[in-house]
Write an enzyme that holds these catalytic residues in place. Structure first.
Site, PDB file in Angstrom:
ATOM      1  N   ASP A 166      13.952 -17.353 -43.868  1.00  0.00           N
ATOM      2  CA  ASP A 166      13.428 -16.711 -42.659  1.00  0.00           C
ATOM      3  C   ASP A 166      12.308 -17.578 -42.080  1.00  0.00           C
ATOM      4  O   ASP A 166      11.948 -18.606 -42.634  1.00  0.00           O
ATOM      5  CB  ASP A 166      12.938 -15.283 -42.963  1.00  0.00           C
ATOM      6  CG  ASP A 166      11.842 -15.243 -44.008  1.00  0.00           C
ATOM      7  OD1 ASP A 166      11.855 -16.096 -44.922  1.00  0.00           O
ATOM      8  OD2 ASP A 166      10.958 -14.374 -43.925  1.00  0.00           O
ATOM      9  N   HIS A 212      20.955 -18.644 -48.517  1.00  0.00           N
ATOM     10  CA  HIS A 212      20.597 -17.868 -47.319  1.00  0.00           C
ATOM     11  C   HIS A 212      19.491 -18.605 -46.553  1.00  0.00           C
ATOM     12  O   HIS A 212      18.380 -18.752 -47.046  1.00  0.00           O
ATOM     13  CB  HIS A 212      20.114 -16.492 -47.770  1.00  0.00           C
ATOM     14  CG  HIS A 212      19.718 -15.584 -46.651  1.00  0.00           C
ATOM     15  ND1 HIS A 212      20.626 -14.855 -45.931  1.00  0.00           N
ATOM     16  CD2 HIS A 212      18.515 -15.292 -46.129  1.00  0.00           C
ATOM     17  CE1 HIS A 212      19.997 -14.139 -45.020  1.00  0.00           C
ATOM     18  NE2 HIS A 212      18.704 -14.394 -45.113  1.00  0.00           N
ATOM     19  N   ASP A 236      27.413 -17.323 -54.228  1.00  0.00           N
ATOM     20  CA  ASP A 236      26.982 -18.424 -53.349  1.00  0.00           C
ATOM     21  C   ASP A 236      27.463 -18.153 -51.924  1.00  0.00           C
ATOM     22  O   ASP A 236      28.349 -18.839 -51.415  1.00  0.00           O
ATOM     23  CB  ASP A 236      27.517 -19.761 -53.870  1.00  0.00           C
ATOM     24  CG  ASP A 236      27.002 -20.925 -53.041  1.00  0.00           C
ATOM     25  OD1 ASP A 236      25.951 -20.772 -52.386  1.00  0.00           O
ATOM     26  OD2 ASP A 236      27.662 -21.984 -53.026  1.00  0.00           O
ATOM     27  N   GLU A 271      19.001 -16.821 -51.932  1.00  0.00           N
ATOM     28  CA  GLU A 271      18.095 -17.391 -50.932  1.00  0.00           C
ATOM     29  C   GLU A 271      17.468 -18.667 -51.511  1.00  0.00           C
ATOM     30  O   GLU A 271      17.588 -18.956 -52.702  1.00  0.00           O
ATOM     31  CB  GLU A 271      17.004 -16.376 -50.549  1.00  0.00           C
ATOM     32  CG  GLU A 271      16.262 -16.814 -49.295  1.00  0.00           C
ATOM     33  CD  GLU A 271      15.681 -15.681 -48.456  1.00  0.00           C
ATOM     34  OE1 GLU A 271      15.877 -14.508 -48.817  1.00  0.00           O
ATOM     35  OE2 GLU A 271      15.027 -15.976 -47.445  1.00  0.00           O
TER      36      GLU A 271
HETATM   37  O1  9MR Z   1      10.838 -13.124 -53.667  1.00  0.00           O
HETATM   38  C1  9MR Z   1      10.598 -11.804 -53.196  1.00  0.00           C
HETATM   39  C2  9MR Z   1      10.972 -10.822 -54.269  1.00  0.00           C
HETATM   40  O2  9MR Z   1      10.128 -10.992 -55.391  1.00  0.00           O
HETATM   41  C3  9MR Z   1      10.877  -9.421 -53.719  1.00  0.00           C
HETATM   42  O3  9MR Z   1      11.369  -8.538 -54.687  1.00  0.00           O
HETATM   43  C4  9MR Z   1      11.720  -9.312 -52.449  1.00  0.00           C
HETATM   44  C5  9MR Z   1      11.667  -7.947 -51.816  1.00  0.00           C
HETATM   45  O4  9MR Z   1      10.420  -7.659 -51.324  1.00  0.00           O
HETATM   46  O5  9MR Z   1      11.279 -10.245 -51.508  1.00  0.00           O
HETATM   47  C6  9MR Z   1      11.397 -11.573 -51.932  1.00  0.00           C
HETATM   48  O6  9MR Z   1      10.841 -12.370 -50.962  1.00  0.00           O
HETATM   49  C7  9MR Z   1      11.519 -12.551 -49.751  1.00  0.00           C
HETATM   50  C8  9MR Z   1      10.536 -12.182 -48.667  1.00  0.00           C
HETATM   51  O7  9MR Z   1      10.328 -10.807 -48.693  1.00  0.00           O
HETATM   52  C9  9MR Z   1      10.980 -12.646 -47.300  1.00  0.00           C
HETATM   53  N1  9MR Z   1      11.284 -14.054 -47.325  1.00  0.00           N
HETATM   54  C10 9MR Z   1      12.308 -14.376 -48.277  1.00  0.00           C
HETATM   55  C11 9MR Z   1      11.861 -14.022 -49.662  1.00  0.00           C
HETATM   56  C12 9MR Z   1      12.877 -14.444 -50.714  1.00  0.00           C
HETATM   57  O8  9MR Z   1      14.036 -13.715 -50.697  1.00  0.00           O
END
Ligand code: 9MR
Length: 872
Positions: free
Chosen positions: A360, A686, A736, A745
């Site tokens: 993102d 992602h 994947d 991601e």
């Molecule tokens: O890495 C984060 C994980 O520990 C949390 O459980 C999750 C849900 O809040 O979010 C992950 O972080 C994401 C973030 O919220 C937005 N950018 C991408 C991150 C990786 O997926």
């Protein structure tokens, strides 16, 4: 007309249950024989139903609907074609669909349609409820071509929905185009989707390779209950070693039955080795001495194209050049003057720069914080660890623009993020001065793909938090000590920001970031900041030596009796980062030995877990693989690596090396989670800009990009994971697919431990330490602002040592003033000593002594973490 199933060949093609075929056969009168009566009755009861009305467009377009911007439509020959206007921003700015589809929990369905486009592009195909927050049963990116193709998606409904909607989101394209749809059906009674990825040969190996002098193990998936023979072949097909497997049997982590293979004894070197056992031959791998330097470079060069606020230079990152993201150029609104969300403040901040967090366009301080700390630690370990090799990190070592500035590249890359973190601090004079805003991100989530420069969203600063502020304090403190020799002014800026942030956090110790976020960004919620206080105090103590920080550490509940938990540490649990740095970076903490013991005890736990895993996996034995589990595996390995640096015990070194096997392909999926490293690797992480799966004109992620990895926490799953992974054994909870943000991601905080562990592995062959050179470093005396040290070098071997050179990193706050009996030169952190004993060879049994005086600040003089001795 080609028949194309989404995602093939990774998934088995799905067909409606054979019951449907029976129905068809019965209708055709083909079923005879007595036993069939019951079958036919059963089949008739369950006859599959098509929930789509007028899917062949025989009755025009009712009850289909389209958004108002899709006015030019035709139906001809059973095909509905719509002209889609250009210059829409989001996929959902143009939609066609059908409503009121009743779904039943537990029932499986097959959505099938034919579609084509006037130019190749992807559309977003959804089965969802049209109710905020749009719960989704299917989210697929259908890649259309000019010729019609058949798409088929099966799924199992997890809830009863009376009002599901089929929607094709067809916006997001700059140019006008035409979308054509035909033969749409949504049949009940489908065969449930089966996740059937290509797991390759059942002999699972580290697909990159094994160090010649390291552990070499593999895992065989087999039902065999007795040992089976294995053979190691070289690239020419010659058998170079043989042996027998060790039977393990049922393994919970993979849900499979496995054996292990140990070929550690092999010392041959080369490319293209394979292991054969049970009739299967592994992917090829190398055995050698320098297998990980490219991976280390790539894992760190990953950050450059994650940079926000600057154009990515195609010449530096071939295939990844792009316009600058979130500078003040339309359609970006820019990060140059970002206001607070919901007008919570009356200032704006220029927060241009930094790294995008993940796939993102958000920039989050706590996640950026741990990532930049771990990158800085790549450098800090290189200068302090006995096997560290700072030359590998020199100016020019990475694919970044800042060459020729004399600064190690990994520090240049870290500075890009550090400056962003500094910019997130609330300015003096404001109510929460010194605190750091938790994050900056878009007002709403954007769709995929979307280049950073094309993001039209307004962006906001979200409220300051204690966690973010302490992240700033910790990283800025580390920045201060590491940048001191390269840019004293920047180091001073970091030092001052760290102290201001620390003071602000003490004043506002409980401003917690919530677990839920406004739309458009991740929450990074954290309501326990005891660990962040500990980390910040640790870094400030290491950098300044001030007693007040030592007192804070001693008073923390995390100081005594601390035990490392699964995965070492993470963005929300940073104690482990503090422990490793307190243990490995020279400092005068009175009970530092206790911290060293905690780190070594943590490493023992992970080694124990590796030993009981047939994959040598030091994580997940409790059955839980968290979001980003691969980073947890790697973070635990950094603890094991620290234990090696502290003790020199090779079991820890081997634990790090064997721990990399899982990441690089020795796992249940036979998949290397690092793009470009192995025969079968993750490549559809992602991301809004490495979105090759959705738009072939875009690249896959760069080589050296780590995927998040298996995620067993089903409550956080994305629609793709929900569709394919239900019921998965832990290691299988990964796909994947670009839509699977919860398993696939990429993030800045996951690549950071990859950079650390790959650098560690690369350095295991880097330093030709002279084994017969023993060094004793004594601090003989010290006064307020100085000390003197004496160093004794002994040749314990049988051969003379010529051209002896010693090297160490000077502890923070100390520097060389004058020396005798050797040439002692300090350059940056590093002290290099030559011309010992007048430059004559050091004979066996002989010793040389030299000494120097040093300047120091108010703290006690401490010894360097290690002294490297090399001989010509
Ligand atoms: O890495 C984060 C994980 O520990 C949390 O459980 C999750 C849900 O809040 O979010 C992950 O972080 C994401 C973030 O919220 C937005 N950018 C991408 C991150 C990786 O997926």
């Amino acid at each position: 007309m080609p028949l194309r199933f989404s995602n093939t060949p990774r998934f088995s093609n799905t067909h409606r249950r054979s019951r449907r075929a029976i129905v068809a056969a019965a209708a055709a009168g083909a079923l005879v024989l007595s036993a069939v009566g019951a079958t036919v009755a059963y089949a008739q009861e369950d006859e599959p139903t098509d929930l789509i009305v007028n899917g062949d467009f025989a009755d025009g377009t009712a009850p289909w609907w389209a958004t108002e911007n899709l006015t030019d439509q035709t139906v001809s020959g059973g095909e509905w074609c719509l002209d889609v206007p250009g210059e829409t921003e989001n996929a959902w700015d143009a939609i066609v669909g059908q409503n009121d589809l009743p779904l039943v929990a537990g029932e499986s369905y097959e959505l099938r349609f034919n579609a084509r486009a006037s130019a190749p592009l992807s559309v977003r195909t959804l089965i969802q409820r049209d109710v905020d927050p749009w719960p989704t049963a299917v989210e697929e990116f259908s890649v259309l071509d000019t010729e019609a193709q058949t798409f088929s998606y099966t799924f199992t409904a997890s809830e009863d929905w009376s009002d599901a909607q089929l929607a094709f989101q067809i916006g997001r394209n700059a140019e006008p185009w035409q979308f054509c749809l035909s033969e749409v059906s949504l049949f009940t009674d489908a065969e449930p989707p089966v996740y059937d990825p290509d797991t390759g040969p059942r002999v699972r190996v580290n697909q990159v390779g094994y160090l010649s002098d390291g552990p070499k193990r593999a895992t065989l998936v087999t039902e065999a209950t007795e040992p089976v023979a294995w053979e190691l072949g070289d690239s020419g097909g010659e058998v170079v070693a043989t042996g027998e497997t060790a039977v393990v049997g049922a393994d919970d982590s993979s849900g499979e039955s496995v054996h292990t293979i140990d070929f550690s004894e092999v010392t041959a070197a080369g490319e293209g080795f394979t292991l054969t056992a049970d009739g299967e031959t592994s992917y090829p791998f190398a055995i050698g001495g320098d297998l990980y330097s490219d991976l280390a470079v790539d894992a760190m060069s990953f950050y450059y194209p994650q940079r926000s606020g600057v154009a990515i230079d195609e010449a530096i990152a071939p295939g990844y050049g792009r316009d600058a993201g979130h500078v003040d150029v339309e359609p970006n609104l820019g990060d140059g003057a970002v206001p607070c969300f919901e007008d919570a403040c009356d200032y704006t901040l220029d927060v241009t720069g930094g790294w995008y967090d993940a796939g993102d366009h958000g920039k989050y301080v706590v996640n950026g914080g741990i990532s930049v700390a771990q990158l800085m630690s790549v450098y800090e370990r290189a200068i302090n660890a006995p096997t560290g090799d700072p030359d590998r990190l020199a100016d020019g070592s990475l694919r970044i623009p800042e060459h020729g500035d004399g600064v190690p590249d990994v520090l240049d890359e870290a500075r890009w993020e550090m400056e962003f973190l500094l910019s997130m601090q609330v300015p003096a004079g404001e109510e929460l001065a010194g605190m750091a805003h938790h994050k900056i991100h878009d007002e709403s989530w954007t769709g995929l793909p979307l280049m950073p420069a094309d993001d039209p969203q307004p962006r906001y600063l979200y409220p300051p938090s204690t966690a973010a502020t302490l992240n700033l304090a910790a990283t800025a403190a580390q920045c201060a000590r590491l940048f001191e020799p390269f840019d004293a002014e920047f180091a001073a800026q970091c030092a001052s920001a760290a102290e201001t942030a620390w003071a602000a956090a003490l004043e506002h110790p409980d401003l917690y970031a919530p677990d839920t976020s406004p739309d458009g960004g991740g929450p990074y919620g954290d309501s326990n900041v005891t660990d962040e206080f500990y980390w910040a105090a640790a870094e400030l103590f290491i950098t300044t030596g001030e007693q007040s920080y030592a007192d804070q550490l001693a008073a923390s509940e995390l100081h005594d009796g601390y035990e490392f938990g699964p995965g070492g540490f993470s963005w929300g649990d940073v104690t482990g980062v503090a422990k490793i740095n307190l243990a490995t970076v020279p400092n005068a903490l009175p009970d530092r030995d206790m911290i060293v013991e905690q780190v070594v005890a943590g490493a023992e736990v992970y080694l124990g877990e590796q030993e009981s895993s047939p994959w040598d996996l030091g994580y997940g034995s409790n059955g839980t693989f968290d979001w980003g589990s691969n980073s947890a595996v790697l973070n635990a390995l950094t603890v094991v690596g620290a234990a090696y640096d502290l003790t020199g015990d090779r079991r820890y070194r081997d634990g790090v090396l064997v721990g990399l096997d899982y990441i690089l392909g020795r796992n249940a999926l036979g998949n290397s989670y690092v793009t470009g490293y192995g025969s079968h690797t993750s490549e559809n992480q992602h991301s809004r800009w490495y979105a090759n799966q959705l738009d072939p004109s875009l690249p896959n992620p760069p080589a050296g990009t780590l995927a998040g990895g298996p995620n067993t926490v089903t409550s956080t799953w994305d629609p793709v994971a929900q569709r394919w992974l239900t019921g998965c054994a832990p290691q299988w909870c990964y796909i994947d697919d670009i839509g699977s943000w919860s398993t696939n991601e990429l993030t800045v905080n996951w690549n950071a431990p990859l950079a650390q562990v790959a650098s560690f592995a690369a350095e295991q062959v880097a330093v030709a330490q002279s084994p017969s050179c023993e060094v004793e470093y004594r601090i003989n005396g010290s006064w307020t602002d100085g000390f003197n040290a004496q160093v004794v070098v002994v040749n314990t071997g049988d051969e003379p040592l010529e051209d002896l050179t010693l090297r160490w990193a000077m502890p923070t706050g100390q520097s060389v003033a004058s020396s005798w009996s050797a040439e002692v030169v300090q350059d940056g952190h590093l002290v290099t000593v030559s011309k010992l004993g007048g430059g004559y060879p050091l004979q066996p049994g002989q010793q040389y002594t030299f000494g120097f005086t040093g300047d120091k600040d108010a703290r006690a003089a401490v010894k360097p973490a290690s002294v490297t001795c090399t001989a010509g």
